[in-house]
Design an enzyme around this catalytic site. Structure first.
Site, mmCIF file in Angstrom:
data_model
loop_
_atom_site.group_PDB
_atom_site.id
_atom_site.type_symbol
_atom_site.label_atom_id
_atom_site.label_comp_id
_atom_site.label_asym_id
_atom_site.label_seq_id
_atom_site.Cartn_x
_atom_site.Cartn_y
_atom_site.Cartn_z
ATOM 1 N N SER B 10 -10.009 -31.036 42.246
ATOM 2 C CA SER B 10 -10.139 -30.442 43.574
ATOM 3 C C SER B 10 -11.577 -30.651 44.038
ATOM 4 O O SER B 10 -12.050 -31.789 44.007
ATOM 5 C CB SER B 10 -9.742 -28.965 43.492
ATOM 6 O OG SER B 10 -9.650 -28.409 44.771
ATOM 7 N N HIS B 37 -6.963 -32.644 45.584
ATOM 8 C CA HIS B 37 -6.735 -31.784 46.750
ATOM 9 C C HIS B 37 -7.510 -32.353 47.924
ATOM 10 O O HIS B 37 -8.689 -32.680 47.796
ATOM 11 C CB HIS B 37 -7.220 -30.356 46.478
ATOM 12 C CG HIS B 37 -6.379 -29.631 45.478
ATOM 13 N ND1 HIS B 37 -6.806 -28.495 44.834
ATOM 14 C CD2 HIS B 37 -5.132 -29.875 45.013
ATOM 15 C CE1 HIS B 37 -5.849 -28.077 44.022
ATOM 16 N NE2 HIS B 37 -4.832 -28.905 44.105
ATOM 17 N N ASP B 130 -5.296 -24.232 40.315
ATOM 18 C CA ASP B 130 -4.161 -25.154 40.262
ATOM 19 C C ASP B 130 -4.317 -26.032 39.017
ATOM 20 O O ASP B 130 -5.418 -26.403 38.645
ATOM 21 C CB ASP B 130 -4.151 -26.018 41.535
ATOM 22 C CG ASP B 130 -2.868 -26.814 41.686
ATOM 23 O OD1 ASP B 130 -1.856 -26.440 41.054
ATOM 24 O OD2 ASP B 130 -2.877 -27.804 42.446
#
Ligand SMILES: C[S@@+](CC[C@H](N)C(=O)[O-])C[C@H]1O[C@@H](n2cnc3c(N)ncnc32)[C@H](O)[C@@H]1O
Lengths: 290, 192
Positions: B10, B37, B130
């Site tokens: 991310s 992401h 995540d």
């Protein structure tokens, strides 16, 4: 040891899932047997976790004996996530490239297949309205999920989505002000009811139902990603039969007609936005058996 | 013998990928499936840029594409990327998972069923959690798990979240991850 075991468990799980889909089809007529397996497994396991049961086989029992369970499972398997003017560039392309052709007809038909909760249909209706074409249009909006279809018919959406929808509308080249098309009420907005005067909402299953109208444009976005290749092919030929010569097929940004049997009877109108045009002279294609 | 690598990143991910993907050797004998992401509106700058820097092929994954070795497949923005057990790629627009679409957990979970103990899962820098549950799943199905050293990560939340709920097989710096993967690659070639 551990490794072999995980493989056996996975094989068992796959058998259980296949049996569940078989039960769903035989008991209720919904056919998910040719959907993408990874998606199905993910959603079934999600339902299993939420139900507190141990085995997918337990879900099968519930599905056969408990009628309320069907709704839950259908909702898990049909992903109804959508938004207004999703992929604004797509709408822009339709306005610029397809509408001028539709304008040449005194009357035309559009089919939104897999319309979910209706946002896509209303987006199209707003654009048609802006171009003065809504009165000439007959729009069919279909889905096999009746809960979603009811929401589509209502045209009432949570107010907290409006900011996103407004931005999409503007990026899609909306000419008027988006707020002209809805009234806010508490935490919802109601779309302008006159938008749906030419929209018919109907239950239609792309897997098990047949052609249902001859139309000038089909919009089927983010539905085929859930189907395996055979099923995609079946639905493509359904679409081909439903389009008039010179009609348009619009797919989602990750869906592609290029590898399909029917592609030879289409030309690419807009590659990036996945807009295809059916040729005026088409050849009959050997039926693909699913 | 390992058959595939999945990686999730991310915040800080692009730099991390720039640092270690170019180190992977030409004809790399495994495929890589990656989630970074990224904003839903992003163009394909990241993949084209990385493709230029790398010896392996880097591309945005396509619907129903068959997975090939020596290629790094990035999930497109705004779709979840799923791995099918027949080793192909599919997508879903279901709701965000862990506030993310694409979600690393969705990739890891489906890849773990597809590759089981032949899978290597890697969590890199990021500011959320995540991927933690997905990495745990990979481990449960016998796969090999790596977390980027939180000391080195640009943002350490994601590596730390993973370490909090499972015990990864290795905690490595980016350079070491590249060395490790190249070693696996050589080993694969030797066996083949
Ligand atoms: C992700 S939504 C797409 C909504 C909208 N077209 C869009 O792109 O925003 C997918 C829809 O396809 C519908 N669907 C899935 N399988 C179907 C089938 N066999 N027949 C009709 N609709 C189906 C689902 O119920 C769901 O509403």
């Amino acid at each position: 040891m551990k490794k072999d075991n995980s493989e056996i468990l996975n094989d068992n799980l796959n058998i259980e899932i296949e049996l569940l889909l078989e039960a769903l089809y035989r008991k209720h007529g919904y056919d998910f047997r040719n959907y993408g397996k990874a998606h199905i497994k993910r959603r079934v396991l999600h339902r299993l976790a939420a139900s507190g049961l141990n085995y997918v086989s337990d879900l099968q029992h519930k599905l056969i004996y408990d009628d309320n369970f069907l709704k839950l499972l259908l909702d898990d398997l049909s992903i109804t996530v959508t938004e207004m003017f999703r992929d604004p560039d797509f709408y822009k392309a339709v306005r610029q490239e397809v509408f001028p052709i539709l304008k040449t007809y005194p009357f035309f038909k559009i089919w939104h297949a897999g319309c979910a909760t209706g946002q896509e249909v209303y987006s199209m209706a707003i654009m048609l309205q802006e171009e003065g074409l809504l009165d000439r249009a007959q729009i069919y909006a279909t889905d096999f999920n009746n809960i979603a279809l009811k929401k589509a018919r209502d045209g009432i959406y949570p107010v907290d989505k409006i900011k996103e929808y407004t931005q999409n509308f503007q990026r899609a080249g909306g000419k008027s002000s988006f707020s002209d098309y809805y009234t806010a009420r508490y935490d919802s907005v109601i779309l302008d009811q006159s938008l749906k005067k030419n929209i018919v909402f109907a239950d239609h299953n792309l897997v098990t139902d047949s052609v249902f109208a001859e139309v000038n444009m089909i919009v089927c976005r983010n539905v085929l990603i859930y189907f395996n290749k055979n099923l995609q092919e079946r639905v493509f030929s359904l679409f081909e039969q439903s389009l008039i010569p010179g009609g348009y097929l619009c797919l989602g940004s990750k869906e592609n007609l290029r590898f399909s049997n029917i592609f030879r009877n289409f030309e690419v109108e807009n590659d990036k936005e996945k807009i295809y045009k059916k040729q005026y002279h088409t050849r009959t294609i050997k039926k693909n058996n699913v | 013998m390992f058959e595939a690598v999945v990686i999730g990143a991310s915040a800080g991910g692009l730099n991390a990928f720039k640092t270690f993907l170019p180190k992977l050797e030409k004809n790399f004998s495994l495929p890589l499936m990656l989630v970074q992401h990224i904003s839903p509106q992003s163009d394909n700058y990241m993949t084209t840029h990385l493709d230029k820097l790398c010896k392996i092929k880097v591309k945005e994954a396509e619907e129903k594409e068959t997975i090939k070795k020596g290629t790094a497949y990035f999930s497109p923005p705004n779709f979840h990327m799923l791995i099918e057990e027949d080793k192909s790629i599919s997508f879903s627009v279901e709701n965000k998972v862990n506030y993310a679409r694409p979600s690393i957990d969705v990739l890891f979970e489906t890849a773990s069923y597809a590759y089981k103990n032949k899978l290597i899962g890697i969590i890199l820098t990021g500011a959320n959690n995540d991927g933690a549950a997905g990495l745990k799943k990979i481990q449960e199905l016998g796969g090999f798990t790596i977390v980027q050293d939180p000391e080195e990560a640009e943002v350490d939340t994601m590596p730390l979240s993973a370490i909090k709920i499972m015990k990864p097989d290795k905690i490595l710096k980016l350079k070491e991850i590249a060395d490790f993967l190249n070693k696996i690659h050589k080993n694969n070639k030797r066996i083949a």
